[in-house]
Design a protein around this motif. Structure first.
Motif, PDB file in Angstrom:
ATOM      1  N   THR A 233       0.816  -1.210   0.000  1.00 46.62           N
ATOM      2  CA  THR A 233       0.000   0.000   0.000  1.00 46.62           C
ATOM      3  C   THR A 233       0.851   1.262   0.000  1.00 46.62           C
ATOM      4  OG1 THR A 233      -0.094   0.133   2.418  1.00 46.62           O
ATOM      5  CG2 THR A 233      -1.767  -1.219   1.315  1.00 46.62           C
ATOM      6  N   GLY A 234       2.161   1.104   0.272  1.00 50.14           N
ATOM      7  CA  GLY A 234       3.028   2.260   0.385  1.00 50.14           C
ATOM      8  C   GLY A 234       2.972   2.921   1.739  1.00 50.14           C
ATOM      9  N   MET A 235       2.254   2.321   2.693  1.00 51.85           N
ATOM     10  CA  MET A 235       2.111   2.901   4.027  1.00 51.85           C
ATOM     11  C   MET A 235       2.585   1.938   5.112  1.00 51.85           C
ATOM     12  SD  MET A 235      -1.563   4.885   3.722  1.00 51.85           S
ATOM     13  CE  MET A 235      -2.474   3.374   3.401  1.00 51.85           C
ATOM     14  N   GLY A 236       3.436   0.993   4.725  1.00 48.76           N
ATOM     15  CA  GLY A 236       3.904   0.021   5.695  1.00 48.76           C
ATOM     16  C   GLY A 236       2.960  -1.145   5.880  1.00 48.76           C
ATOM     17  N   THR A 237       1.931  -1.243   5.060  1.00 44.87           N
ATOM     18  CA  THR A 237       0.980  -2.345   5.122  1.00 44.87           C
ATOM     19  C   THR A 237       0.853  -2.970   3.737  1.00 44.87           C
ATOM     20  OG1 THR A 237      -0.927  -0.929   4.653  1.00 44.87           O
ATOM     21  CG2 THR A 237      -0.301  -1.202   6.964  1.00 44.87           C
ATOM     22  N   PHE A 238       0.139  -4.083   3.696  1.00 46.07           N
ATOM     23  CA  PHE A 238      -0.066  -4.802   2.453  1.00 46.07           C
ATOM     24  C   PHE A 238      -1.529  -5.214   2.330  1.00 46.07           C
ATOM     25  CE2 PHE A 238       4.330  -5.218   3.575  1.00 46.07           C
ATOM     26  CZ  PHE A 238       5.000  -5.055   2.369  1.00 46.07           C
ATOM     27  N   GLY A 239      -1.993  -5.275   1.088  1.00 47.81           N
ATOM     28  CA  GLY A 239      -3.357  -5.710   0.837  1.00 47.81           C
ATOM     29  C   GLY A 239      -3.500  -7.212   0.996  1.00 47.81           C
TER      30      GLY A 239
END
Length: 477
Positions: A233-239
């Protein structure tokens, strides 16, 4: 790869500073299994590769992504320096005198200066990997935490009954495996961030850009986890993870551009087979299985051995009759032709490729357990891609781990090996291999993993070792 929610960094023991003479040549090509640090080459783990391509957006700890939750932003920092970044004393916490040159803040060739720090928040962690999740220029840490399920006796049973165990209702919906992001502060400290559950229990985590959006994604594989891809996601998380149609349980895997079309592809090995999944650059893959009988392929590294522009395979192969180091040469279309089969290598726990002398002559390094000791051996690669007879590089405890990185002040890749008896290094140079030098006297019992990255932005790679105690070897030149 587990992680704890409270973070306390207790300064533990051991700073080893060993001056030596080395040149300052720049490092050449490295294996596709290597990972990137702030200088673009050094960060790695023993179980998978990471890449520090920076995401394009910053962290929003209040994200409502349904696949993640956030943790209280309790920060752990490391402060063993003065305000100008130099060492606060002339001895480390064990009372050992510092070596000449250490503590002046200036990395030098041949100088090894590391401080051992205990990381209590890694007590339930099985693996870690480094990447700059939030694009702030500091390496962050992804941990995989395996929580022991809190099994309790069924209260309805009488004392005479057998003792089956019942999982409490509030635990039934939980996963015992959790990814947790730890955001690095550039000084060796971390702040807990988002967390989420993987589909299974991955043995390897590989970060790279698979979907064409410029954001780093997460590929997972392992014998207890179906190969899967989670878009970043570019925010340190993943989908949410999507399964990749590899027709095997991957004992080992690697990524690279196998067919030369500019898109990342996958290779995975298993009992009797290996599979290639050619990527389309958008997260889709077309898979081909290459079966083989009566052989177990336990790990694989992609690297252009013969310098023909096509990635080749280096495989850890073992079976009932023979242990071997196997090579296959890439054709450039997703297929491979037979290479070498070097028998008598013993079973080895890890392997990687590097150019230790920075002279265009790479070497394949393998770590083998032999009775009470482990031996790290180097196979120099000839111009035609064949492997020379092995040379012993480092010897350590039977449970020791090995990793590559840049541990002194020159630009060459080095190797380190260690465990219960501390850590030694072989510094990249010509001739190779050199005499071993001490890296740290800090011992780690029963080491489970070792990961490398420049956590405090001093152009020297630091090491995180999971074991007892969980230890950060933080460079302090």
């Amino acid at each position: 790869m587990p992680v704890r929610r409270s973070f306390a960094l207790a300064l533990a023991a051991a700073l080893a500073c060993t001056p030596d003479t080395a040149t300052t040549d720049t490092q050449g090509d490295t294996s596709a299994a290597s990972t990137s640090t702030s200088d673009g080459v050094g960060a790695s783990t023993t179980s998978g590769l990471t890449t520090t391509a920076a995401p394009t957006t910053t962290v929003d700890p209040t994200t409502t992504d349904p696949t993640t939750t956030t943790v209280d932003p309790t920060t752990t920092t490391v402060d063993s320096t003065t305000s100008d970044g130099t060492s606060t004393g002339t001895t480390d916490t064990t009372g050992e005198p510092l070596g000449p040159g250490c503590g002046d803040g200036l990395p030098a060739p041949g100088e090894l200066c590391f401080k051992a720090i205990e990381l209590e928040f890694l007590n339930f962690v099985d693996e870690v990997a480094f990447i700059d999740f939030d694009g702030d220029g500091h390496l962050d840490m992804l941990t995989l935490e395996s929580l022991p399920l809190p099994l309790v006796p069924d209260p309805s049973l009488t004392p005479a009954d057998p003792l089956p165990l019942e999982i409490p209702a509030d635990v039934v919906g939980m996963s015992a495996v959790t990814f947790i992001v730890q955001f690095g502060d550039g000084e060796g400290g971390f702040t807990p961030g988002p967390e989420w559950h993987p589909l299974g229990y991955p043995d390897e985590m590989i970060f790279d850009e698979f979907t064409g959006d410029g954001v780093v994604d997460l590929f997972e594989c392992g014998v207890n986890s179906d190969p899967s891809l989670s878009p970043g996601t570019g925010m340190g998380t993943f989908g949410p993870a999507s399964a990749i149609p590899l027709p095997l349980k991957a004992r080992g895997c690697d990524v690279g551009d196998i067919d030369g079309d500019g898109d990342l592809d996958l290779v995975a090995v298993d009992n009797g087979s290996f599979a290639v999944a050619l990527g389309d650059g958008l997260g889709g893959f077309t898979t081909t299985l290459f079966p083989a009988a009566n052989v177990i392929r336990d790990d694989v590294v992609l690297f252009d051995l013969d310098d023909d522009g096509h990635l080749d395979l280096v495989i850890n192969r073992w079976g009932p009759d023979v242990d071997a180091l196997e090579t296959m040469f890439g054709v450039g279309d997703g297929t491979f032709s037979p290479g070498q089969l070097l028998t008598g290598t013993g079973q080895f726990s890890s392997m990687f490729v590097l150019d230790p002398a920075d002279d265009g002559r790479p070497a394949v390094l393998v770590l083998s357990a032999e009775g009470p000791v482990s031996v790290l051996r180097s196979f120099t690669v000839a111009d035609d891609g064949t492997l020379a007879e092995p040379q012993d590089v480092l010897t350590g405890d039977w449970s020791a781990l090995a990793v590559r990185g840049r541990f002194d002040g020159d630009a060459r890749l080095d190797v380190a090996q260690g465990g219960f008896s501390g850590f030694t290094a072989a510094l990249g140079q010509d001739p190779w291999p050199p005499a071993p030098v001490p890296l740290s006297s800090a011992g780690v019992s029963d080491p489970r993993y070792i990961a490398v990255g420049d956590l405090n932005a001093d152009n020297i790679d630091d090491l995180v070792i999971g074991g007892f105690p969980n230890t950060l070897l933080l460079s302090r030149p």
